[in-house]
Design a protein around this motif. Structure first.
Motif, PDB file in Angstrom:
ATOM      1  N   ARG A   1       0.833  -1.203   0.000  1.00 53.29           N
ATOM      2  CA  ARG A   1       0.000   0.000   0.000  1.00 53.29           C
ATOM      3  C   ARG A   1       0.872   1.260   0.000  1.00 53.29           C
ATOM      4  O   ARG A   1       0.578   2.215  -0.702  1.00 53.29           O
ATOM      5  CB  ARG A   1      -0.938  -0.012   1.203  1.00 53.29           C
ATOM      6  CG  ARG A   1      -1.908   1.134   1.192  1.00 53.29           C
ATOM      7  CD  ARG A   1      -2.960   0.999   2.261  1.00 53.29           C
ATOM      8  NE  ARG A   1      -3.738   2.223   2.316  1.00 53.29           N
ATOM      9  CZ  ARG A   1      -4.464   2.607   3.342  1.00 53.29           C
ATOM     10  NH1 ARG A   1      -4.567   1.822   4.398  1.00 53.29           N
ATOM     11  NH2 ARG A   1      -5.113   3.747   3.317  1.00 53.29           N
ATOM     12  N   VAL A   2       1.949   1.249   0.773  1.00 52.32           N
ATOM     13  CA  VAL A   2       2.871   2.388   0.790  1.00 52.32           C
ATOM     14  C   VAL A   2       3.454   2.607  -0.602  1.00 52.32           C
ATOM     15  O   VAL A   2       3.485   3.739  -1.107  1.00 52.32           O
ATOM     16  CB  VAL A   2       3.999   2.182   1.830  1.00 52.32           C
ATOM     17  CG1 VAL A   2       5.079   3.236   1.665  1.00 52.32           C
ATOM     18  CG2 VAL A   2       3.436   2.210   3.241  1.00 52.32           C
ATOM     19  N   VAL A   3       3.904   1.535  -1.228  1.00 54.93           N
ATOM     20  CA  VAL A   3       4.482   1.645  -2.573  1.00 54.93           C
ATOM     21  C   VAL A   3       3.446   2.202  -3.547  1.00 54.93           C
ATOM     22  O   VAL A   3       3.750   3.094  -4.354  1.00 54.93           O
ATOM     23  CB  VAL A   3       5.039   0.281  -3.048  1.00 54.93           C
ATOM     24  CG1 VAL A   3       5.402   0.319  -4.533  1.00 54.93           C
ATOM     25  CG2 VAL A   3       6.236  -0.121  -2.203  1.00 54.93           C
ATOM     26  N   ASP A   4       2.230   1.704  -3.480  1.00 54.44           N
ATOM     27  CA  ASP A   4       1.168   2.199  -4.366  1.00 54.44           C
ATOM     28  C   ASP A   4       0.889   3.676  -4.139  1.00 54.44           C
ATOM     29  O   ASP A   4       0.705   4.434  -5.086  1.00 54.44           O
ATOM     30  CB  ASP A   4      -0.111   1.390  -4.170  1.00 54.44           C
ATOM     31  CG  ASP A   4      -0.026  -0.018  -4.740  1.00 54.44           C
ATOM     32  OD1 ASP A   4       0.906  -0.295  -5.525  1.00 54.44           O
ATOM     33  OD2 ASP A   4      -0.877  -0.847  -4.370  1.00 54.44           O
ATOM     34  N   ILE A   5       0.862   4.092  -2.892  1.00 55.06           N
ATOM     35  CA  ILE A   5       0.612   5.510  -2.567  1.00 55.06           C
ATOM     36  C   ILE A   5       1.749   6.367  -3.131  1.00 55.06           C
ATOM     37  O   ILE A   5       1.516   7.378  -3.786  1.00 55.06           O
ATOM     38  CB  ILE A   5       0.455   5.714  -1.063  1.00 55.06           C
ATOM     39  CG1 ILE A   5      -0.888   5.172  -0.585  1.00 55.06           C
ATOM     40  CG2 ILE A   5       0.583   7.196  -0.698  1.00 55.06           C
ATOM     41  CD1 ILE A   5      -1.050   5.128   0.926  1.00 55.06           C
ATOM     42  N   VAL A   6       2.989   5.944  -2.901  1.00 58.57           N
ATOM     43  CA  VAL A   6       4.137   6.725  -3.347  1.00 58.57           C
ATOM     44  C   VAL A   6       4.189   6.783  -4.882  1.00 58.57           C
ATOM     45  O   VAL A   6       4.490   7.833  -5.449  1.00 58.57           O
ATOM     46  CB  VAL A   6       5.447   6.149  -2.761  1.00 58.57           C
ATOM     47  CG1 VAL A   6       6.670   6.792  -3.382  1.00 58.57           C
ATOM     48  CG2 VAL A   6       5.453   6.323  -1.244  1.00 58.57           C
ATOM     49  N   ARG A   7       3.880   5.694  -5.517  1.00 62.19           N
ATOM     50  CA  ARG A   7       3.869   5.662  -6.983  1.00 62.19           C
ATOM     51  C   ARG A   7       2.651   6.370  -7.567  1.00 62.19           C
ATOM     52  O   ARG A   7       2.626   6.664  -8.769  1.00 62.19           O
ATOM     53  CB  ARG A   7       3.877   4.219  -7.483  1.00 62.19           C
ATOM     54  CG  ARG A   7       5.186   3.533  -7.348  1.00 62.19           C
ATOM     55  CD  ARG A   7       5.106   2.171  -7.977  1.00 62.19           C
ATOM     56  NE  ARG A   7       6.379   1.483  -7.896  1.00 62.19           N
ATOM     57  CZ  ARG A   7       6.523   0.185  -8.109  1.00 62.19           C
ATOM     58  NH1 ARG A   7       5.482  -0.556  -8.407  1.00 62.19           N
ATOM     59  NH2 ARG A   7       7.713  -0.357  -8.016  1.00 62.19           N
ATOM     60  N   GLY A   8       1.633   6.547  -6.750  1.00 63.77           N
ATOM     61  CA  GLY A   8       0.398   7.141  -7.257  1.00 63.77           C
ATOM     62  C   GLY A   8      -0.443   6.161  -8.044  1.00 63.77           C
ATOM     63  O   GLY A   8      -1.224   6.552  -8.906  1.00 63.77           O
ATOM     64  N   THR A   9      -0.291   4.870  -7.711  1.00 61.27           N
ATOM     65  CA  THR A   9      -1.008   3.834  -8.460  1.00 61.27           C
ATOM     66  C   THR A   9      -2.149   3.220  -7.673  1.00 61.27           C
ATOM     67  O   THR A   9      -2.631   2.154  -8.033  1.00 61.27           O
ATOM     68  CB  THR A   9      -0.040   2.706  -8.884  1.00 61.27           C
ATOM     69  OG1 THR A   9       0.591   2.162  -7.722  1.00 61.27           O
ATOM     70  CG2 THR A   9       1.010   3.226  -9.861  1.00 61.27           C
ATOM     71  N   THR A  10      -2.588   3.895  -6.612  1.00 57.88           N
ATOM     72  CA  THR A  10      -3.707   3.357  -5.843  1.00 57.88           C
ATOM     73  C   THR A  10      -4.992   3.558  -6.622  1.00 57.88           C
ATOM     74  O   THR A  10      -5.125   4.482  -7.419  1.00 57.88           O
ATOM     75  CB  THR A  10      -3.824   4.059  -4.483  1.00 57.88           C
ATOM     76  OG1 THR A  10      -3.919   5.456  -4.699  1.00 57.88           O
ATOM     77  CG2 THR A  10      -2.644   3.739  -3.598  1.00 57.88           C
ATOM     78  N   THR A  11      -5.922   2.649  -6.375  1.00 58.74           N
ATOM     79  CA  THR A  11      -7.207   2.743  -7.088  1.00 58.74           C
ATOM     80  C   THR A  11      -8.297   3.209  -6.171  1.00 58.74           C
ATOM     81  O   THR A  11      -8.209   3.172  -5.004  1.00 58.74           O
ATOM     82  CB  THR A  11      -7.579   1.370  -7.673  1.00 58.74           C
ATOM     83  OG1 THR A  11      -7.594   0.403  -6.611  1.00 58.74           O
ATOM     84  CG2 THR A  11      -6.600   0.985  -8.753  1.00 58.74           C
TER      85      THR A  11
END
Length: 137
Positions: free
Chosen positions: A127-137
């Motif tokens: 989840r942290v990686v997704d948030i940092v990458r901006g790839t959260t849905t």
């Protein structure tokens, strides 16, 4: 004479005190004075809850900093509870994909990893990686 109350000045001084406690905690932690840092963070959290409300951004910032400190001090049970609270407050204040969630989620992942919950830790790290990458849905 105007008798209306200006809410910006009503909360300005206490909010400034919250920021002062947070700054003092950073200073103490940088100097290795962890007990003093913890006291300052707990004071900031109490003041933020009383001033801006229990679900405020200020309370989220103080809870996050306190949880991260507790995790670093090797107090996983307290850290987990405090970090979960910080995540909840940030999600309420900013939504589930805000960058401000990354530090408490990362620290919470570390706590879960140390406690043997590798699946939970991995979920938080992703989840942290997704948030940092901006790839959260």
């Amino acid at each position: 004479m105007d008798t209306t109350t200006d809410t910006t000045t009503d909360t300005a001084a206490p909010r400034r005190r919250v920021r002062e406690h947070m700054a003092r905690a950073r200073w103490h932690r940088a100097g290795g004075r962890y007990a003093e840092a913890e006291r300052s963070l707990r004071a900031a959290l109490r003041l933020a809850r009383g001033t801006a409300g229990p679900a405020s951004a200020e309370a989220a910032d103080a809870a996050s900093a306190l949880g991260i400190l507790l995790e670093a001090l090797g107090r996983p049970a307290e850290a987990e509870e405090t970090l979960r609270h910080a995540v909840h407050l940030y999600e309420r204040a900013y939504g589930p994909h805000d960058m401000r969630l990354a530090p408490p989620l990362n620290a919470l992942g570390a706590v879960l990893r140390l406690r043997g919950d590798l699946t939970g830790a991995e979920r938080l790290y992703r989840r942290v990686v997704d948030i940092v990458r901006g790839t959260t849905t």
